[in-house]
Motif scaffolding. Structure first.
Motif, PDB file in Angstrom:
ATOM      1  N   PRO A 179       0.838  -1.203   0.000  1.00  0.00           N
ATOM      2  CA  PRO A 179       0.000   0.000   0.000  1.00  0.00           C
ATOM      3  C   PRO A 179       0.873   1.254   0.000  1.00  0.00           C
ATOM      4  CG  PRO A 179      -0.664  -1.518   1.728  1.00  0.00           C
ATOM      5  CD  PRO A 179       0.615  -2.045   1.165  1.00  0.00           C
ATOM      6  N   GLU A 180       0.453   2.259  -0.714  1.00  0.00           N
ATOM      7  CA  GLU A 180       1.211   3.506  -0.835  1.00  0.00           C
ATOM      8  C   GLU A 180       1.774   3.965   0.512  1.00  0.00           C
ATOM      9  OE1 GLU A 180       1.437   5.459  -3.870  1.00  0.00           O
ATOM     10  OE2 GLU A 180       2.954   6.493  -2.687  1.00  0.00           O
ATOM     11  N   ILE A 181       0.911   3.921   1.516  1.00  0.00           N
ATOM     12  CA  ILE A 181       1.261   4.444   2.827  1.00  0.00           C
ATOM     13  C   ILE A 181       2.366   3.625   3.503  1.00  0.00           C
ATOM     14  CG2 ILE A 181      -0.661   3.182   3.791  1.00  0.00           C
ATOM     15  CD1 ILE A 181      -1.218   5.357   5.686  1.00  0.00           C
ATOM     16  N   SER A 182       2.511   2.347   3.117  1.00  0.00           N
ATOM     17  CA  SER A 182       3.586   1.529   3.718  1.00  0.00           C
ATOM     18  C   SER A 182       4.834   1.524   2.856  1.00  0.00           C
ATOM     19  CB  SER A 182       3.162   0.077   3.882  1.00  0.00           C
ATOM     20  OG  SER A 182       1.818  -0.053   4.108  1.00  0.00           O
ATOM     21  N   LEU A 183       4.775   2.213   1.742  1.00  0.00           N
ATOM     22  CA  LEU A 183       5.916   2.203   0.826  1.00  0.00           C
ATOM     23  C   LEU A 183       6.974   3.184   1.323  1.00  0.00           C
ATOM     24  CD1 LEU A 183       6.707   0.686  -1.664  1.00  0.00           C
ATOM     25  CD2 LEU A 183       5.656   2.435  -3.047  1.00  0.00           C
ATOM     26  N   THR A 184       7.418   2.949   2.527  1.00  0.00           N
ATOM     27  CA  THR A 184       8.383   3.837   3.153  1.00  0.00           C
ATOM     28  C   THR A 184       9.779   3.462   2.675  1.00  0.00           C
ATOM     29  OG1 THR A 184       8.578   2.274   4.955  1.00  0.00           O
ATOM     30  CG2 THR A 184       7.003   4.049   5.238  1.00  0.00           C
ATOM     31  N   PRO A 185      10.725   4.384   2.819  1.00  0.00           N
ATOM     32  CA  PRO A 185      12.107   4.054   2.475  1.00  0.00           C
ATOM     33  C   PRO A 185      12.576   2.792   3.192  1.00  0.00           C
ATOM     34  CG  PRO A 185      11.880   6.392   2.907  1.00  0.00           C
ATOM     35  CD  PRO A 185      10.568   5.770   3.240  1.00  0.00           C
ATOM     36  N   GLN A 186      12.057   2.593   4.420  1.00  0.00           N
ATOM     37  CA  GLN A 186      12.411   1.395   5.170  1.00  0.00           C
ATOM     38  C   GLN A 186      12.004   0.133   4.407  1.00  0.00           C
ATOM     39  OE1 GLN A 186      10.459   0.940   8.925  1.00  0.00           O
ATOM     40  NE2 GLN A 186      12.367   0.556  10.017  1.00  0.00           N
TER      41      GLN A 186
END
Ligand code: ADP
Ligand code: ZN
Ligand code: ZN
Length: 741
Positions: free
Chosen positions: A260-267
């Motif tokens: 999900p977009e919101i979990s697509l963090t650099p991490q």
């Protein structure tokens, strides 16, 4: 030879193939883009060749003017997928095709170059000339030349800003032979390659190994299967993905990894890039058009074998796909709410079927829909019930907020229990995450005398107060208004802000714990590029004790030293007027509590609520997905809601309210007519004005059908083809919409 061409045009009325003669010496194949002249006016148009035939039914065909590609721009299999999307989601062919193309293609987002200006004369000469110009009438030219003396070469856009000049000022200077202008390619990178350290496969746990082996066998055998993996938070699902993808690459196949977009963090990106290095393309909405174009090209040219991205990455132009993974498969963001209103899961299953791939759906809290399919044997179920390090799931405590008010006279949004636990964490130097299901300082503004609520004039929604700008903002259309000092309705001065937002919590924390270091993460603090990353890495580096935020803090964060999670108001999501409210709340509570205790120390979570007996809250507290599923599926069955039927929204929207309502009534009659000859539709709600009756000055009328959408596809298709363009009313059909408003 004849080419059948579909034009790049969104309009429905030319949503068909047009025949063009292929000139004798021209080489063109299916999937190439071409330039043609169209219609009686011979308008210049671009299109894509979808078929080549020997003859045409039509006479005197126009010729293709130019072929834009040597190699097909899209493959035949993608053209077929477009036809399928068009049929399934009631859109035009071109709308379907656009899904597979990088954004901004029509506006010509090719390679990114920037224009620079440089001095052609010496700095001294330029400076004296500039002084000369400034004293005469060419003031702006003088300023520009002066700016160039200070910095050169310089990007022309920067030069304009510095000097107050524009393109014509610059070209005057160029004509005089004082400056030169040149272009240079700018390289765009979706992630910083130098920052990532390589990582190796871990030795899988027995639970992981079972799934990994199954996936590897499927990939080697090109077996099409949908697998549902329910794994508690921290059970190591990502490691399963990584090893399956690794196998894919070794087999010479490709993999699509959706997050999900919101979990697509650099991490998150880091975990994939560190394992697969330059074989990975990354696509997310924070990329510029050009960056996306570059990533898309890498995929198309076979330079990478893996794409990691949000919903739209499902359309990555890969061939020979081995696996498609949807992490957090229950997330509603996998469904598009603009035309074509597709669900990434459906596209995944279709693509998997075409290329003999496996679909892996993973979640700690699978959607009711997927788990139901797994129970019915349609999906193959795997479960991982242990955290990889055998760490226990956090202990969750429910705090009854009613008691806070009445027994403790505590008016703060932080309960005494939560305050105590935060204090403990500050003392032990361990981290805390606080989650609030809202953004902004307070949600709405209302008059205490007459109850008036400030609404957006273009949308029927209340406006939100944003403290840092001190304005009211509409979250639907972005309109801003000054904060009213007196009530526009009754003239009273008692206008009050209601609700609590992340900013308010931040202030409360600083008030109660003056030495605590607090970071806030919400749409306001992360709207600029890299904002997300800055906050997360600051938190990761230990620069803060407490992270306060909205939805963004619930997903995919893996900080071992977070030992306390607080949910500030579990009710805000429980009261939503949607049949999926419980499902959404359960997964949200589970996800957010799962952020605690991922390292060595056992985690604690505190859920503050005004409904402590609510069964969803209690199931979440006990981490009891199966009981939640049993209770919720029984209620869906009783009330006949999905997965026992589809909810189909048929919505008319238009500027003129009367025309819109009339059009809806026409649709209603057709539906009622259809129902006379069969019983596919089990119930009809409406037509009536939608709960959000107006958005961006468009009135919205809607009816909801409960039915099997595949059975009534012919009806929906025929409705979707009725046009009321002249009256500016538009119809949209949405199957299982994520938003019921
Ligand atoms: P999930 O996605 O299920 O929430 P993660 O994949 O984030 O779980 O795993 C949680 C943590 O456990 C991560 O830090 C990950 O690196 C680690 N981990 C997972 N599997 C293994 C393994 N087999 N050996 C060692 N560490 C692992
Ligand atoms: Zn009033
Ligand atoms: Zn608005």
């Amino acid at each position: 030879m004849i080419a059948k061409v579909i034009l790049n045009n969104r309009q429905h009325n030319i949503d068909q193939c047009f025949d063009y003669e292929i000139p004798a010496q021209m080489e063109v194949s299916v999937g190439c883009r071409v330039e043609v002249l169209f219609g009686r006016g011979n308008f210049f148009a671009r299109g894509i060749v979808v078929e080549i035939t020997k003859s045409s039914y039509f006479k005197n065909l126009k010729e293709i003017r130019k072929v834009l590609d040597k190699e097909p721009f899209v493959s035949e299999s993608i053209l077929n997928l477009c036809l399928w999307v068009k049929e399934k989601y009631f859109c035009s062919f071109y709308q379907a095709l656009r899904l597979f193309l990088p954004p901004g293609l029509e506006s010509g987002a090719r390679e990114k170059t920037a224009r620079y200006a440089n001095l052609k004369i010496s700095e001294d000469e330029a400076l004296s000339l500039a002084e000369d110009m400034l004293s005469k009438r060419a003031k702006v030219q003088g300023q520009m030349l002066k700016a160039l003396c200070e910095i050169h070469p310089i990007k022309v856009t920067e030069l304009y800003t510095l000097s107050g000049g524009n393109a014509s000022t610059l070209s005057s200077l160029a004509k005089k032979g004082l400056v030169e202008i040149f272009s240079e390619r700018v390289y765009r990178e979706a992630y910083n390659k130098n920052k990532y350290k390589p990582s190796e496969n871990y030795v899988p746990t027995p639970e992981q190994k079972k799934v990994i082996d199954h996936l590897k066998n499927n990939i080697s055998a090109s077996k099409t299967e949908t697998i549902l993996l329910r794994g508690v938070t921290g059970s190591g699902k990502t490691e399963v993905f990584l090893q399956a993808i690794d196998h894919c690459i070794k087999q010479g196949k490709t993999a699509i990894m959706l997050v999900p977009e919101i979990s697509l963090t650099p991490q998150t990106v880091n975990r994939f890039v560190s394992r697969f290095g330059e074989s990975v393309a990354v696509i997310h909405s924070r990329l510029s058009q050009g960056e996306r174009f570059d990533e898309w090209n890498k995929i198309k040219n076979g330079e990478v074998s893996v794409v990691v991205g949000a919903r739209s990455a499902i359309f990555a132009p890969f061939e020979n796909i081995g696996i498609i993974i949807l992490d957090e498969e229950h997330e509603t963001s996998y469904k598009s709410d603009t035309t074509p209103k597709y669900h990434a899961k459906d596209i995944a299953e279709k693509r998997a079927k075409e290329s003999g791939a496996t679909v892996l759906l993973a979640s700690a809290t699978p959607s009711l829909h997927s788990f139901y399919k797994a129970q019915n044997g349609e999906y193959t179920l795997f479960e991982m019930t242990h955290r990889y390090n055998e760490m226990e799931l956090p202990e969750v405590k429910i705090v009854d907020m009613r008691g806070e008010l009445f027994n403790h006279k505590n008016f703060s949004p932080l309960s005494l229990t939560l305050q105590r636990e935060i204090a403990k964490n500050l003392e032990n130097k361990t981290k805390t995450i606080l989650f609030l299901n809202r953004r902004g300082y307070s949600t709405f503004t209302s008059c205490r005398e007459c109850g008036y609520v400030l609404e957006c004039t273009d949308c029927s929604v209340s406006m939100t107060y944003h403290k840092h700008k001190n304005t009211m903002v509409c979250h639907y259309c972005g309109k801003e208004m000054p904060v009213p000092e007196i009530c526009p309705e009754c003239g009273s001065r008692h206008i009050k802000f209601f609700g609590t937002g992340t900013q308010k919590i931040e202030e409360t924390l600083l008030d109660k714990f003056p030495t605590a270091r607090v970071l806030r993460m919400d749409t306001d603090t992360t709207s600029h590029k890299g904002g997300h990353e800055e906050i997360l890495s600051a938190f990761g580096r230990g620069e803060a004790d407490i992270l306060v935020g909205t939805q963004m803090v619930t997903k995919g964060l893996d900080f071992p030293d977070v030992t306390l999670v607080g949910v500030l108001a579990a009710d805000t999501s429980l009261c939503m007027d949607d049949f999926r409210a419980s499902e959404k709340s359960f997964s949200l509570l589970t996800q957010v509590c799962g952020r605690a205790g991922r390292g060595e120390i056992k985690g604690r979570a505190i859920i503050q609520t005004y409904q402590p007996q609510n069964s969803t809250v209690v199931f979440a507290k006990d981490h009891d997905y199966l009981s939640f599923y049993e209770s919720e599926i029984a209620s869906r069955k009783r009330l006949n809601y999905p997965p026992f039927c589809d909810i189909i929204s048929i919505m008319a929207s238009g500027e003129n309210e009367e025309n819109t309502a009339k059009f809806m009534e026409k649709i209603n009659l057709l539906v009622k007519d259809y129902m006379k000859t069969n019983d596919f539709i089990s119930s009809v709600i409406g037509p009536s004005s939608a709960p959000l009756s107006k958005i961006k000055n468009q009135y919205r009328y809607r009816m909801l059908l409960k039915a099997d959408s595949e059975k009534i596809h012919p009806l929906l298709k025929s409705l979707s083809e009725i046009k009321e363009d002249a009256k500016k009313v538009f119809l949209s059909i949405d199957i299982n919409p994520t938003n019921m408003l």
